[in-house]
Every structure is written in structure tokens, then in C-alpha cells.
Design a protein around this motif. Sequence first.
Motif, mmCIF file in Angstrom:
data_model
loop_
_atom_site.group_PDB
_atom_site.id
_atom_site.type_symbol
_atom_site.label_atom_id
_atom_site.label_comp_id
_atom_site.label_asym_id
_atom_site.label_seq_id
_atom_site.Cartn_x
_atom_site.Cartn_y
_atom_site.Cartn_z
ATOM 1 N N ARG A 100 0.233 -1.181 0.164
ATOM 2 C CA ARG A 100 0.209 -0.004 -0.287
ATOM 3 C C ARG A 100 0.993 1.739 0.045
ATOM 4 O O ARG A 100 0.470 1.929 -0.877
ATOM 5 N N GLU A 101 1.975 1.084 0.993
ATOM 6 C CA GLU A 101 2.649 2.227 1.003
ATOM 7 C C GLU A 101 3.810 2.257 -0.594
ATOM 8 O O GLU A 101 3.501 3.949 -0.707
ATOM 9 N N TYR A 102 3.477 2.027 -1.214
ATOM 10 C CA TYR A 102 4.414 1.941 -2.099
ATOM 11 C C TYR A 102 3.267 2.133 -3.831
ATOM 12 O O TYR A 102 4.257 3.131 -4.455
ATOM 13 N N LEU A 103 1.948 1.586 -3.397
ATOM 14 C CA LEU A 103 0.916 1.869 -4.695
ATOM 15 C C LEU A 103 1.343 3.579 -4.496
ATOM 16 O O LEU A 103 0.940 4.751 -5.659
ATOM 17 N N ASN A 104 0.927 4.044 -3.061
ATOM 18 C CA ASN A 104 0.252 5.564 -2.812
ATOM 19 C C ASN A 104 1.816 6.514 -2.920
ATOM 20 O O ASN A 104 1.621 7.382 -3.872
ATOM 21 N N GLY A 105 3.296 5.825 -2.632
ATOM 22 C CA GLY A 105 4.086 6.995 -3.820
ATOM 23 C C GLY A 105 3.770 6.484 -5.658
ATOM 24 O O GLY A 105 4.258 7.692 -5.990
ATOM 25 N N GLN A 106 3.455 5.577 -6.057
ATOM 26 C CA GLN A 106 3.190 6.327 -7.837
ATOM 27 C C GLN A 106 1.722 6.848 -7.856
ATOM 28 O O GLN A 106 2.340 7.146 -8.385
ATOM 29 N N ASP A 107 1.390 6.573 -6.724
ATOM 30 C CA ASP A 107 0.011 7.835 -7.265
ATOM 31 C C ASP A 107 0.323 9.174 -7.045
ATOM 32 O O ASP A 107 -0.072 9.610 -7.747
ATOM 33 N N SER A 108 1.593 9.147 -6.389
ATOM 34 C CA SER A 108 1.625 10.266 -5.934
ATOM 35 C C SER A 108 2.928 10.910 -7.292
ATOM 36 O O SER A 108 2.750 12.345 -7.085
ATOM 37 N N MET A 109 3.276 10.425 -8.009
ATOM 38 C CA MET A 109 4.040 10.461 -8.954
ATOM 39 C C MET A 109 3.871 10.606 -10.467
ATOM 40 O O MET A 109 4.598 10.964 -11.305
ATOM 41 N N PHE A 110 2.325 9.913 -10.528
ATOM 42 C CA PHE A 110 1.878 9.902 -12.191
ATOM 43 C C PHE A 110 -0.072 10.110 -11.462
ATOM 44 O O PHE A 110 0.125 9.925 -10.244
ATOM 45 N N GLN A 111 0.131 10.722 -12.987
ATOM 46 C CA GLN A 111 -1.874 11.512 -12.865
ATOM 47 C C GLN A 111 -2.193 10.020 -13.300
ATOM 48 O O GLN A 111 -1.569 9.018 -14.210
ATOM 49 N N GLU A 112 -3.783 10.157 -13.329
ATOM 50 C CA GLU A 112 -5.351 8.871 -14.408
ATOM 51 C C GLU A 112 -4.053 7.981 -14.035
ATOM 52 O O GLU A 112 -3.947 6.893 -15.098
ATOM 53 N N LEU A 113 -3.617 7.456 -13.238
ATOM 54 C CA LEU A 113 -3.706 5.523 -12.847
ATOM 55 C C LEU A 113 -4.729 5.028 -13.233
ATOM 56 O O LEU A 113 -5.794 5.530 -12.088
ATOM 57 N N LEU A 114 -4.676 3.649 -12.944
ATOM 58 C CA LEU A 114 -5.949 2.986 -12.604
ATOM 59 C C LEU A 114 -5.984 2.925 -11.115
ATOM 60 O O LEU A 114 -5.080 2.480 -10.606
ATOM 61 N N PRO A 115 -7.452 2.855 -10.585
ATOM 62 C CA PRO A 115 -7.585 2.698 -9.393
ATOM 63 C C PRO A 115 -7.128 0.991 -9.322
ATOM 64 O O PRO A 115 -6.949 0.155 -9.833
ATOM 65 N N VAL A 116 -7.152 1.078 -7.652
ATOM 66 C CA VAL A 116 -5.875 -0.153 -6.959
ATOM 67 C C VAL A 116 -6.367 -0.666 -5.485
ATOM 68 O O VAL A 116 -6.893 1.297 -5.083
ATOM 69 N N GLU A 117 -6.825 -1.278 -5.486
ATOM 70 C CA GLU A 117 -8.318 -1.763 -4.081
ATOM 71 C C GLU A 117 -6.755 -3.001 -4.152
ATOM 72 O O GLU A 117 -6.508 -4.483 -4.007
ATOM 73 N N VAL A 118 -6.077 -3.056 -2.485
ATOM 74 C CA VAL A 118 -5.466 -4.068 -1.938
ATOM 75 C C VAL A 118 -5.361 -4.567 -0.911
ATOM 76 O O VAL A 118 -5.824 -4.128 -0.324
#
Length: 247
Positions: A100-118
Motif C-alpha cells: 500500500r505504501e509503494y502504491l501511494n508513492g506511485q499515485d503521488s508521482m503519476f496522474q490518471e493511474l488505474l484505481p487499485v484496491e489492495v
Amino acid sequence: MSKEPDRLFAQPLSQVPDFAFNEDVVRVFPDMIKRSVPGYPTIVENLGVLAAQFAQPNSVLYDLGASLGAVTQALRRHVRTDGCRVIAVDNSAAMVERCREYLNGQDSMFQELLPVEVVEGDILALQFQPASVVALNFTLQFIAPDERLALLSRIRQSLLPGGALILSEKLRFNDPEEHALLTDLHIAFKRANGYSELEIAQKRSAIENVMKPDSLEEHRERLLAAGFSKVVPWFQCLNFASLIALP
Ligand SMILES: C[S@@+](CC[C@H](N)C(=O)[O-])C[C@H]1O[C@@H](n2cnc3c(N)ncnc32)[C@H](O)[C@@H]1O
Ligand SMILES: O=C(O)C(=O)C[C@]1(C(=O)O)C=C[C@@H](O)C=C1
């Protein structure tokens, strides 16, 4: 991702415990898997490329046994199909927390990513939603052999027309000479990546009770028995391979 080097088996252990995806493994996992699985970075990146060909609008993409979410991140880099979302599942609390931490990091760096549920949970108990892509990247080998067919059948039933299962696994080989050669070459790969003989031997005894690889023939027959119509290997490096299974 963590850059901590894998030294988990570097010191002699009086008794080698069974391998588990615990906090110690989580800390070194990116280094461990890259130095242990030949072709891993190529498989992960291209899994995203392949998934983009099979993703159907408004459907779910599953990453089963997601660990730190490397495959989920590749899906989010490559899939542009409208209305898709990723569900990443793992039953290791330590993996899920870090994922979850890594995916939050990806969200903060890129826009319009597919939503994800862990989801922290057992993939054997999962209620599958209609899905266009299911990734099992080095996860099925950790599922008890007598549970594998039922899991693959449930995945097959959840797959939408035009979708695919992408299955990556360590292989064993029915021909003893082929098995011995590719096992030796895999050990050479680990040695070339800086693992000592002690590390290689202790890791082997840690995983031998918990990870049970099948042969390519067993995978193919079981996937067909689960209802898949076609099985296409798309990658092999030494004793590690990845297959596309079509509904
Ligand atoms: C080798 S790792 C997978 C690597 C990951 N897919 C990647 O590409 O980086 C196997 C993962 O499967 C998870 N796992 C094993 N059995 C599981 C189960 N029954 N349900 C959910 N996750 C499981 C483990 O916790 C571990 O994180
Ligand atoms: O076969 C080995 O020696 C491995 O280390 C393989 C493998 C895997 O295939 O998942 C086993 C456990 C770790 O998760 C990383 C790699």
C-alpha cells in the motif's frame, strides 16, 4: 522500493526455518526476487504490456499474490483501457502494508493511474468478480498442490471473453538430465548475483517444503482441465517460465 540487500541466509543457521513472507523477507524482497528469478524484471514489465492487449473496458484486473505490487505497478503503467481497476491480493500482512505504501508513492508521482484496491486475504477464499486479466506471478507454486486445480477453475469461470490468465512459475522437468542442467544453471545465476554457496543451500532448504514447482506439461494439462482453451508459453529463462492461458 527498498534497496536493502538480501543477506537473510548469509550466516549459518543451526536449523533453517521454513520460508515465510514475513517482515524480514518484506524488507529485502525486491533485491531477493531480482537476484533469484532469472528474467523477473522482463516478466514484470511485459506482463503490463500483455495485459494491455487483454484488458476489457470496465473490468477488473487481478494481481494474485501481489507481494509488494510490482505487477500491479506494471499494470498501471501500461493498461489504458477505460473503466479498468486493479485488485491486488496477498495474505501476508507485512507484504500488504508495504504494498500500500509503494502504491501511494506511485499515485503521488503519476496522474490518471488505474484505481487499485489492495486486499489482505487468501486467494483460495476470494469471491472473484468478472475479470479480464488475472496475474499469478510466482504465486501458484506456493499454493498446496491439491488446491491448484480448484483455484484455476474459479479463475477461469471469472474470466471475460477476450481476457487472459498470465501465470509465471518456477518449473521442474520430467527429464532428469534437463532438470539437473537447468537447476545447476539457476545456481550459477544466483552465484553470479553475489549469493554464496551457504546462502544458496540454506535458501533451498527453507523453500523446499513450502514451494512445489510443477512441470510445463502439468501446468498445461491442469489449465486445460480447468477449462482454459489454449495455453501459450511466452517467456522462459532457465527454469522460470510464464504462460498465457486463454478462456
Ligand atoms: C513469490 S511471491 C509473488 C511475487 C509477486 N507476484 C511479484 O511479481 O513481485 C508469492 C506471494 O504470494 C503470497 N501468497 C502465497 N499464498 C497465498 C494465498 N493463499 N493467498 C494470498 N497470497 C498468497 C505470498 O504472501 C507472497 O507475497
Ligand atoms: O527457486 C528459488 O531458489 C527462488 O528463490 C525462487 C523464489 C520464487 O520463485 O518465488 C522463491 C522465493 C522468493 O520469493 C524469491 C524467489
